[in-house]
Scaffold this motif. Structure first.
Motif, PDB file in Angstrom:
ATOM      1  N   LEU A 135     -29.089  24.029 -17.785  1.00 36.84           N
ATOM      2  CA  LEU A 135     -30.514  23.358 -17.424  1.00 36.84           C
ATOM      3  C   LEU A 135     -31.164  22.662 -18.568  1.00 36.84           C
ATOM      4  O   LEU A 135     -30.962  23.198 -19.645  1.00 36.84           O
ATOM      5  N   ILE A 136     -31.778  21.817 -18.523  1.00 34.55           N
ATOM      6  CA  ILE A 136     -32.441  20.853 -19.453  1.00 34.55           C
ATOM      7  C   ILE A 136     -34.111  20.808 -19.028  1.00 34.55           C
ATOM      8  O   ILE A 136     -34.222  20.297 -18.116  1.00 34.55           O
ATOM      9  N   PHE A 137     -34.812  21.521 -19.794  1.00 44.25           N
ATOM     10  CA  PHE A 137     -36.370  21.093 -19.485  1.00 44.25           C
ATOM     11  C   PHE A 137     -36.944  20.290 -20.521  1.00 44.25           C
ATOM     12  O   PHE A 137     -37.152  20.494 -21.737  1.00 44.25           O
ATOM     13  N   ILE A 138     -37.534  19.160 -19.933  1.00 43.58           N
ATOM     14  CA  ILE A 138     -38.309  18.219 -20.866  1.00 43.58           C
ATOM     15  C   ILE A 138     -39.592  18.285 -20.577  1.00 43.58           C
ATOM     16  O   ILE A 138     -40.336  18.361 -19.618  1.00 43.58           O
ATOM     17  N   ASP A 139     -40.432  18.611 -21.930  1.00 48.37           N
ATOM     18  CA  ASP A 139     -41.575  19.021 -21.853  1.00 48.37           C
ATOM     19  C   ASP A 139     -42.407  18.555 -23.414  1.00 48.37           C
ATOM     20  O   ASP A 139     -43.303  19.320 -23.514  1.00 48.37           O
ATOM     21  N   VAL A 163     -35.031  19.265 -15.616  1.00 48.84           N
ATOM     22  CA  VAL A 163     -36.625  19.501 -15.124  1.00 48.84           C
ATOM     23  C   VAL A 163     -37.554  18.491 -15.837  1.00 48.84           C
ATOM     24  O   VAL A 163     -37.199  18.870 -17.068  1.00 48.84           O
ATOM     25  N   ALA A 164     -38.501  17.937 -15.737  1.00 50.21           N
ATOM     26  CA  ALA A 164     -39.496  17.297 -16.499  1.00 50.21           C
ATOM     27  C   ALA A 164     -40.897  17.493 -16.215  1.00 50.21           C
ATOM     28  O   ALA A 164     -41.141  17.608 -14.896  1.00 50.21           O
ATOM     29  N   ASP A 165     -41.622  17.940 -16.974  1.00 51.26           N
ATOM     30  CA  ASP A 165     -42.996  18.283 -16.753  1.00 51.26           C
ATOM     31  C   ASP A 165     -43.808  17.117 -16.756  1.00 51.26           C
ATOM     32  O   ASP A 165     -43.303  16.345 -17.593  1.00 51.26           O
ATOM     33  N   ASN A 166     -44.854  17.032 -16.104  1.00 50.59           N
ATOM     34  CA  ASN A 166     -46.220  16.083 -16.616  1.00 50.59           C
ATOM     35  C   ASN A 166     -45.659  14.764 -15.992  1.00 50.59           C
ATOM     36  O   ASN A 166     -46.001  13.753 -16.624  1.00 50.59           O
ATOM     37  N   VAL A 167     -45.084  14.596 -14.865  1.00 50.79           N
ATOM     38  CA  VAL A 167     -44.775  13.333 -14.552  1.00 50.79           C
ATOM     39  C   VAL A 167     -45.791  12.410 -13.724  1.00 50.79           C
ATOM     40  O   VAL A 167     -45.514  11.325 -13.107  1.00 50.79           O
ATOM     41  N   VAL A 168     -46.937  13.135 -13.295  1.00 50.21           N
ATOM     42  CA  VAL A 168     -47.809  12.474 -12.463  1.00 50.21           C
ATOM     43  C   VAL A 168     -49.159  11.945 -13.115  1.00 50.21           C
ATOM     44  O   VAL A 168     -49.752  11.265 -12.948  1.00 50.21           O
ATOM     45  N   ARG A 169     -49.473  13.225 -14.276  1.00 50.38           N
ATOM     46  CA  ARG A 169     -50.644  12.515 -15.221  1.00 50.38           C
ATOM     47  C   ARG A 169     -51.805  12.048 -14.488  1.00 50.38           C
ATOM     48  O   ARG A 169     -52.420  11.131 -14.778  1.00 50.38           O
ATOM     49  N   VAL A 207     -51.061  20.785  -8.348  1.00 43.87           N
ATOM     50  CA  VAL A 207     -52.653  20.934  -8.823  1.00 43.87           C
ATOM     51  C   VAL A 207     -52.738  22.247  -9.256  1.00 43.87           C
ATOM     52  O   VAL A 207     -52.134  23.343  -8.683  1.00 43.87           O
ATOM     53  N   GLY A 208     -53.932  22.560  -9.895  1.00 39.48           N
ATOM     54  CA  GLY A 208     -54.183  23.830 -10.338  1.00 39.48           C
ATOM     55  C   GLY A 208     -55.041  23.897 -11.604  1.00 39.48           C
ATOM     56  O   GLY A 208     -55.860  22.630 -11.842  1.00 39.48           O
ATOM     57  N   VAL A 209     -54.959  25.078 -12.349  1.00 37.97           N
ATOM     58  CA  VAL A 209     -55.744  25.256 -13.549  1.00 37.97           C
ATOM     59  C   VAL A 209     -55.582  23.908 -14.595  1.00 37.97           C
ATOM     60  O   VAL A 209     -56.355  23.780 -15.366  1.00 37.97           O
ATOM     61  N   LYS A 210     -54.383  23.712 -14.724  1.00 38.52           N
ATOM     62  CA  LYS A 210     -54.072  22.433 -15.461  1.00 38.52           C
ATOM     63  C   LYS A 210     -54.472  20.770 -14.929  1.00 38.52           C
ATOM     64  O   LYS A 210     -53.928  19.896 -15.550  1.00 38.52           O
ATOM     65  N   GLY A 211     -55.263  20.998 -13.726  1.00 39.50           N
ATOM     66  CA  GLY A 211     -55.619  19.824 -13.184  1.00 39.50           C
ATOM     67  C   GLY A 211     -54.334  19.083 -12.274  1.00 39.50           C
ATOM     68  O   GLY A 211     -53.764  20.058 -11.648  1.00 39.50           O
ATOM     69  N   TYR A 212     -54.330  17.850 -12.225  1.00 38.80           N
ATOM     70  CA  TYR A 212     -53.436  17.152 -11.374  1.00 38.80           C
ATOM     71  C   TYR A 212     -52.058  16.634 -11.936  1.00 38.80           C
ATOM     72  O   TYR A 212     -52.425  15.922 -13.067  1.00 38.80           O
ATOM     73  N   ASP A 213     -50.856  17.089 -11.905  1.00 42.11           N
ATOM     74  CA  ASP A 213     -49.831  16.535 -12.480  1.00 42.11           C
ATOM     75  C   ASP A 213     -48.554  16.680 -11.474  1.00 42.11           C
ATOM     76  O   ASP A 213     -48.616  16.666 -10.532  1.00 42.11           O
ATOM     77  N   GLY A 214     -47.386  17.140 -12.037  1.00 43.88           N
ATOM     78  CA  GLY A 214     -46.239  16.890 -11.336  1.00 43.88           C
ATOM     79  C   GLY A 214     -44.942  17.070 -12.126  1.00 43.88           C
ATOM     80  O   GLY A 214     -45.178  17.365 -13.306  1.00 43.88           O
ATOM     81  N   MET A 215     -43.858  17.550 -11.395  1.00 46.18           N
ATOM     82  CA  MET A 215     -42.728  18.030 -11.958  1.00 46.18           C
ATOM     83  C   MET A 215     -41.639  16.982 -11.413  1.00 46.18           C
ATOM     84  O   MET A 215     -41.543  16.900 -10.228  1.00 46.18           O
ATOM     85  N   ALA A 216     -40.590  16.751 -12.240  1.00 44.31           N
ATOM     86  CA  ALA A 216     -39.567  15.862 -11.417  1.00 44.31           C
ATOM     87  C   ALA A 216     -38.261  17.047 -11.632  1.00 44.31           C
ATOM     88  O   ALA A 216     -38.305  17.648 -12.562  1.00 44.31           O
ATOM     89  N   ILE A 217     -37.388  16.922 -10.929  1.00 41.92           N
ATOM     90  CA  ILE A 217     -36.250  17.700 -10.795  1.00 41.92           C
ATOM     91  C   ILE A 217     -35.156  16.875 -10.324  1.00 41.92           C
ATOM     92  O   ILE A 217     -35.038  16.166  -9.433  1.00 41.92           O
ATOM     93  N   ALA A 218     -34.006  16.834 -11.199  1.00 41.42           N
ATOM     94  CA  ALA A 218     -32.708  16.011 -11.120  1.00 41.42           C
ATOM     95  C   ALA A 218     -31.622  16.896 -11.240  1.00 41.42           C
ATOM     96  O   ALA A 218     -31.212  17.657 -12.024  1.00 41.42           O
ATOM     97  N   LEU A 219     -30.468  16.783 -10.095  1.00 43.21           N
ATOM     98  CA  LEU A 219     -29.227  17.312 -10.282  1.00 43.21           C
ATOM     99  C   LEU A 219     -28.386  16.272 -10.735  1.00 43.21           C
ATOM    100  O   LEU A 219     -28.144  15.100  -9.932  1.00 43.21           O
ATOM    101  N   VAL A 220     -27.548  16.696 -11.903  1.00 41.49           N
ATOM    102  CA  VAL A 220     -26.644  15.632 -12.334  1.00 41.49           C
ATOM    103  C   VAL A 220     -25.298  15.774 -11.245  1.00 41.49           C
ATOM    104  O   VAL A 220     -24.808  16.751 -10.991  1.00 41.49           O
ATOM    105  N   ILE A 221     -25.069  14.623 -10.795  1.00 43.19           N
ATOM    106  CA  ILE A 221     -23.805  14.586  -9.630  1.00 43.19           C
ATOM    107  C   ILE A 221     -22.642  14.087  -9.912  1.00 43.19           C
ATOM    108  O   ILE A 221     -21.562  13.964  -9.333  1.00 43.19           O
ATOM    109  N   ALA A 222     -22.639  13.411 -11.073  1.00 41.31           N
ATOM    110  CA  ALA A 222     -21.411  12.937 -11.630  1.00 41.31           C
ATOM    111  C   ALA A 222     -21.036  13.177 -12.954  1.00 41.31           C
ATOM    112  O   ALA A 222     -21.898  14.003 -13.663  1.00 41.31           O
ATOM    113  N   GLY A 223     -20.005  13.097 -13.392  1.00 42.82           N
ATOM    114  CA  GLY A 223     -19.525  13.410 -15.083  1.00 42.82           C
ATOM    115  C   GLY A 223     -18.545  14.405 -14.823  1.00 42.82           C
ATOM    116  O   GLY A 223     -18.166  14.939 -13.847  1.00 42.82           O
ATOM    117  N   PRO A 224     -18.154  15.172 -16.094  1.00 41.76           N
ATOM    118  CA  PRO A 224     -17.158  16.186 -16.011  1.00 41.76           C
ATOM    119  C   PRO A 224     -17.499  17.567 -15.527  1.00 41.76           C
ATOM    120  O   PRO A 224     -18.733  17.677 -15.224  1.00 41.76           O
TER     121      PRO A 224
END
Ligand code: SAH
Ligand code: DHB
Ligand code: MG
Length: 224
Positions: A135-139, A163-169, A207-224
């Motif tokens: 798992l990799i968390f980008i923030d 997983v990446a935080d803050n993708v809606v800003r 949405v919430g105490v940090k305002g309005y933002d979003g998270m992206a989630i990606a599953l790696v489906i190719a590779g070793p």
């Protein structure tokens, strides 16, 4: 709907699904006392990160952007005793605060904190053969999200969750003409992620105490 409602619901969800947590509360208090910005993930998002890591049976986690170690603690709690979490932080003051917080949470033995610009420390992690991570968390700095995606893919295997935080800003992400480099970094990241054949990805608005933002989630489906 107003910010007040979002705040109340954040408290409601936090009280129900997270409750009191000494180590996490101490981490936030120490971070605030040291003057760190209060931009850690909110409690129920931290728990989501932990649950995602647990769901995939993560043993090796990479985090880009430590701050005071709040999300680090959540993610590290998903690990077995012999698990490993490497977290990357540019600011030595943030790292000092994080180290204490992580130790207080009893997680010093599974967490390794590396200080430096992530674009300098990521190549070393690759050179040392520390990947692939489960798992990799980008923030960290949003301008470099496209580069962090590139590195995340290098350090992944089939089945890795990114997983990446803050993708809606605040919704600014839909403005292609934005002069804000953070917004453009996130836009480019989302476009690259959506077009990347090695992953299957989506994004959620939050949405919430940090305002309005979003998270992206990606599953790696190719590779070793
Ligand atoms: N993940 C944390 C919040 C991270 S805030 C949590 O949810 O608890 C973003 C962090 O990234 C800040 O501490 C900032 O100092 C760090 N950062 C910014 N630019 C960076 C870079 N180039 N390399 C590594 N870390 C960076
Ligand atoms: C900022 C950074 C974050 O990681 C976050 O979750 C919220 C805000 C920021 O740099 O403003
Ligand atoms: Mg964030």
């Amino acid at each position: 709907m107003s910010q007040e409602t979002w705040n109340a619901v954040d408290r409601y969800i936090g009280d129900l699904f997270v409750g009191r947590d000494t180590a996490l509360e101490a981490a936030l208090e120490a971070s605030a006392a040291a003057g760190l910005p209060s931009i850690a993930v909110v409690p129920h998002e931290g728990k989501l990160l932990m649950l995602l890591a647990q769901a995939i049976g993560a043993r090796k986690i990479l985090e880009i952007g430590t701050l005071g170690g709040y999300s680090t603690i959540w993610l590290a709690r998903a690990l077995p005793n012999e698990g490993q979490l490497i977290t990357l932080e540019f600011d030595p003051n943030h790292a000092d605060v994080a180290r204490v917080n992580i130790a207080r949470a009893g997680l010093a033995s599974v967490v390794e904190l590396r200080i430096g610009r992530a674009l300098d420390t990521l190549p070393k992690i690759e050179a040392e053969g520390l990947g692939p991570f489960d798992l990799i968390f980008i923030d960290a700095d949003k301008e470099n999200y496209p580069e962090y995606l590139r590195w995340s893919l290098k350090l992944s295997r089939r089945g890795t969750l990114i997983v990446a935080d803050n993708v809606v800003r605040d919704g600014k992400v839909v403005d292609g003409d934005s002069s804000d480099e953070l917004v453009q970094g996130v836009r480019r990241f989302n476009e690259l992620l959506a077009a990347e054949p090695r992953v299957s990805a989506t994004a959620l608005q939050t949405v919430g105490v940090k305002g309005y933002d979003g998270m992206a989630i990606a599953l790696v489906i190719a590779g070793p």
